[in-house]
Scaffold this active site. Structure first.
Site, short mmCIF file in Angstrom:
data_model
loop_
_atom_site.label_atom_id
_atom_site.label_comp_id
_atom_site.label_asym_id
_atom_site.label_seq_id
_atom_site.Cartn_x
_atom_site.Cartn_y
_atom_site.Cartn_z
N SER A 34 0.81 -1.22 0.00
CA SER A 34 0.00 0.00 0.00
C SER A 34 0.85 1.27 0.00
O SER A 34 0.32 2.38 -0.07
CB SER A 34 -0.96 0.01 1.20
OG SER A 34 -0.26 -0.22 2.41
N ASN A 67 -2.54 -2.74 12.90
CA ASN A 67 -4.00 -2.55 12.82
C ASN A 67 -4.47 -1.32 13.59
O ASN A 67 -5.28 -0.54 13.09
CB ASN A 67 -4.73 -3.81 13.32
CG ASN A 67 -4.43 -5.01 12.44
OD1 ASN A 67 -3.84 -4.87 11.38
ND2 ASN A 67 -4.82 -6.18 12.90
N THR A 111 -40.29 27.01 -10.82
CA THR A 111 -40.62 25.63 -10.43
C THR A 111 -40.77 24.90 -11.75
O THR A 111 -41.22 25.50 -12.74
CB THR A 111 -41.94 25.54 -9.63
OG1 THR A 111 -43.00 26.00 -10.46
CG2 THR A 111 -41.90 26.37 -8.35
N HIS A 112 -40.38 23.64 -11.81
CA HIS A 112 -40.37 22.86 -13.06
C HIS A 112 -39.57 23.58 -14.14
O HIS A 112 -39.86 23.44 -15.32
CB HIS A 112 -41.79 22.61 -13.57
CG HIS A 112 -42.75 22.17 -12.50
ND1 HIS A 112 -42.89 20.85 -12.13
CD2 HIS A 112 -43.58 22.88 -11.69
CE1 HIS A 112 -43.78 20.77 -11.15
NE2 HIS A 112 -44.21 22.00 -10.85
N SER A 147 -13.35 27.79 -27.09
CA SER A 147 -13.45 26.62 -27.96
C SER A 147 -12.32 26.69 -28.98
O SER A 147 -11.95 27.77 -29.43
CB SER A 147 -14.80 26.64 -28.67
OG SER A 147 -14.74 25.90 -29.86
N LYS A 194 -17.17 31.30 -28.52
CA LYS A 194 -17.52 30.58 -27.30
C LYS A 194 -16.80 31.07 -26.04
O LYS A 194 -15.64 31.42 -26.07
CB LYS A 194 -17.19 29.09 -27.47
CG LYS A 194 -18.20 28.32 -28.29
CD LYS A 194 -19.56 28.35 -27.63
CE LYS A 194 -20.50 27.36 -28.27
NZ LYS A 194 -20.23 26.01 -27.87
N ASN A 221 -17.01 29.21 -22.40
CA ASN A 221 -17.67 28.06 -21.80
C ASN A 221 -17.54 28.02 -20.27
O ASN A 221 -16.50 28.38 -19.73
CB ASN A 221 -17.07 26.77 -22.37
CG ASN A 221 -17.34 26.62 -23.86
OD1 ASN A 221 -18.37 27.08 -24.34
ND2 ASN A 221 -16.42 26.00 -24.56
N GLU A 267 -19.09 22.94 -15.17
CA GLU A 267 -19.37 21.61 -15.75
C GLU A 267 -18.48 20.55 -15.10
O GLU A 267 -18.91 19.42 -14.85
CB GLU A 267 -19.18 21.65 -17.27
CG GLU A 267 -20.29 22.44 -17.95
CD GLU A 267 -20.09 22.60 -19.46
OE1 GLU A 267 -19.16 21.97 -20.01
OE2 GLU A 267 -20.86 23.37 -20.05
N TYR A 274 -9.96 -6.72 12.10
CA TYR A 274 -9.31 -6.21 10.89
C TYR A 274 -9.30 -7.25 9.78
O TYR A 274 -9.07 -8.44 10.02
CB TYR A 274 -7.86 -5.79 11.19
CG TYR A 274 -7.15 -5.28 9.96
CD1 TYR A 274 -7.30 -3.95 9.55
CD2 TYR A 274 -6.37 -6.12 9.18
CE1 TYR A 274 -6.67 -3.49 8.40
CE2 TYR A 274 -5.74 -5.67 8.03
CZ TYR A 274 -5.89 -4.35 7.64
OH TYR A 274 -5.28 -3.89 6.51
N GLN A 293 -7.74 -2.11 3.61
CA GLN A 293 -6.71 -1.30 2.96
C GLN A 293 -7.31 -0.53 1.78
O GLN A 293 -6.78 0.50 1.35
CB GLN A 293 -5.58 -2.22 2.50
CG GLN A 293 -4.45 -1.54 1.78
CD GLN A 293 -3.23 -2.45 1.67
OE1 GLN A 293 -2.59 -2.75 2.66
NE2 GLN A 293 -2.91 -2.89 0.47
N LYS A 336 -8.53 3.55 1.24
CA LYS A 336 -7.70 4.74 1.04
C LYS A 336 -7.82 5.41 -0.32
O LYS A 336 -8.13 6.61 -0.39
CB LYS A 336 -6.23 4.38 1.31
CG LYS A 336 -6.03 3.98 2.74
CD LYS A 336 -4.60 3.69 3.10
CE LYS A 336 -4.55 3.14 4.50
NZ LYS A 336 -5.34 1.87 4.67
N1 ARG Z 1 -1.61 -1.36 4.81
C1 ARG Z 1 -2.54 -1.83 5.77
C2 ARG Z 1 -3.86 -1.08 5.62
O1 ARG Z 1 -3.88 -0.08 5.02
C3 ARG Z 1 -2.02 -1.61 7.14
C4 ARG Z 1 -2.51 -2.59 8.15
C5 ARG Z 1 -1.89 -3.89 7.91
N2 ARG Z 1 -2.28 -4.84 8.87
C6 ARG Z 1 -2.18 -6.13 8.65
N3 ARG Z 1 -2.58 -6.93 9.56
N4 ARG Z 1 -1.74 -6.60 7.51
O2 ARG Z 1 -4.89 -1.51 6.08
#
Ligand code: ARG
Length: 457
Positions: free
Chosen positions: A22, A109, A154-155, A276, A282, A284, A289, A316, A321, A324
């Site tokens: 990660s 964890n 409205t509408h 454009s 144009k 824009n 948007e 956990y 993971q 993220k």
């Molecule tokens: N990279 C892991 C995560 O984002 C960290 C925790 C890892 N824990 C484990 N027991 N492998 O969740």
């Protein structure tokens, strides 16, 4: 360096390593990871779990790593699995034996649970600040346009006249609610998971109150299994961001309509619009948007997180993971969109004359014509029917109610006299709407004063 080589006799497959790693995305947690480790090491030293000297060495080492990452003299080593392994590896390389004691009484964890909470809390505060800037920009435009008449719809059909301040005020309310949602979310999430260990706490005499206080939390979390597997706060935050984006997207849609040739209500500043490559005429509304378009990315993160979490048994699981990448993207996207939208709004010129002309057309005063009759004793249902006939007459002749001669009014109802023109003028229609929440300038000024008060630091 690997944190878990001992029970293995073979090297990890390359593809497995890459799939599992990660660091490519959790590197952005480096500061929170180091701050958490500093608090943990400090507490370990105070509790006598490691010596004060070791704690001191660890803390100095961690500060050095933080400084070097920030000044660019230290690079992330892709050979490390995640940000936690990376920091611990560099620390041990730099300070030796003491570095190996940092992870006493801790698991990745509870470490990652802490890092994500710290990071989310910071982004929440940042986005709350950006919303405040947006509210200030809305308020500034409102103050300019308390008497800028425009049609309310409205509408998407012209309904009754309002003012631009009134219309913008609706967005002030939406983004104020968004801010209060963020405040609620922050209050609920502000408990420290550090000390939960892998899932069952630890046998060391950790002082969880100390680390919680050092890291700015209201206190420690109360169940270690929940602590390492809770991502509710993140889901709540991304759902708050989704609402913010939904509001921004609606506001963008209005800008896009208002910028069209057909409406012509706004003149976007050159600095906030684009041209454009083929059509020289144009100008824009690309920012609006894009904000509207990017809303889907934030919803995607919400759906992703909810789906990731729905089948996970305690505690956990590595699935987590996946909390993220998309959530980081959602936070970046929402922050950019709020910032850019604020710039666009502050630099836009509203074309009062066009808005007012538009409000004067389309029978936005038809309700007021009926109310005029009601004021003279005609039951509302009958008044509605009478004005309906007048509208039909005007439509046949291609004129507005203000332009219809008095004798035509009187042919349909003798209750009308000359005073009807004053009663259905745009100015009267707006000024007479004086109940709280309505567009009448007097009451709108009171509301604006409240908004100003709310935005005070
Ligand atoms: N990279 C892991 C995560 O984002 C960290 C925790 C890892 N824990 C484990 N027991 N492998 O969740």
């Amino acid at each position: 360096m690997k944190l878990w080589g001992g029970r293995f006799t073979k090297e990890t497959d390359q593809a497995v390593f890459a799939f599992n790693a990660s660091l490519p995305f959790d590197r952005r947690l480096y500061r929170q990871d180091i701050e958490g480790s500093i608090a943990h090491a400090d507490m370990l030293g105070r509790q006598g779990i490691i010596t004060e000297t070791e704690a001191g060495q660890i803390i100095e080492g961690l500060k050095g790593i933080l400084a070097d990452l920030e000044n660019g003299s230290l690079d992330f080593d892709e050979g490390c699995e995640d940000i936690h392994s990376f920091v611990e590896t560099v620390l041990t390389e730099r300070i030796g034996e003491a570095g190996k004691k940092l992870h006493t009484g801790r698991s990745r964890n509870d470490q990652v649970a802490l890092d994500m909470r710290l990071y989310t809390r910071e982004r929440l505060d940042q986005i709350n600040g950006l919303l405040k800037d947006l509210l200030a920009a809305i308020l500034a435009q409102m103050e300019e346009h308390v008497e800028t008449y425009m049609p309310g719809f409205t509408h998407l059909q012209k309904a009754q006249p309002v003012t631009l301040a009134h219309h913008l005020g609706a967005y002030f309310e939406m983004f104020s609610r968004d801010r209060s949602r963020l405040t609620d979310c922050r209050r609920r999430m502000n408990y420290c998971p550090l000390g939960a260990g892998a899932l069952a706490g630890t046998t060391y005499p950790l002082d969880r109150n100390y680390t919680a206080g050092a890291l700015g939390f209201a206190g420690p979390t109360r169940n270690s299994m929940d602590s390492v597997s809770d991502r509710d706060y993140l889901i709540e935050f991304i759902s708050d961001l989704s609402l913010i984006m939904m509001h921004l997207s609606r506001f963008s849609e209005e800008f896009i309509l208002w910028n069209s040739n057909e409406y012509g209500f706004v003149e976007l500043d050159d600095t906030y619009s684009t041209g454009s490559s083929i059509m020289p005429q144009k100008k824009n509304p690309d920012i609006a948007e894009l904000v509207r378009g990017k809303t889907g990315r934030v919803y995607a993160a919400l759906t992703d997180l909810l789906t990731t979490m729905k089948g996970l048994p305690l505690a956990y699981n590595k699935d987590m993971q996946e909390d993220k990448e998309l959530s980081f993207d959602a936070m970046d996207t929402a922050a950019d969109c709020i910032r850019l939208f604020t710039g666009m709004l502050s630099t836009t010129t509203f074309r009062k004359d066009v808005m007012e002309r538009s409000a004067a057309k389309g029978f936005t005063n038809a309700t007021d014509a009926a109310d005029y009759l009601v004021g003279r004793g005609v039951p509302f249902r009958d008044a509605h029917g009478i004005v309906g006939q007048l509208v039909l007459l005007c439509l046949e002749r291609g004129i507005s109610l203000d332009e219809l001669p008095l004798e035509d009014y009187q042919k349909i109802s003798p209750v009308f006299d000359q005073s009807v023109y004053e009663a259905i003028s745009l100015k009267t229609c707006v000024e007479k709407r004086t109940t709280l929440g309505a567009p009448g300038p007097a009451v709108m000024r009171q509301v604006i004063a409240q908004y100003k008060e709310e935005l005070k630091p």
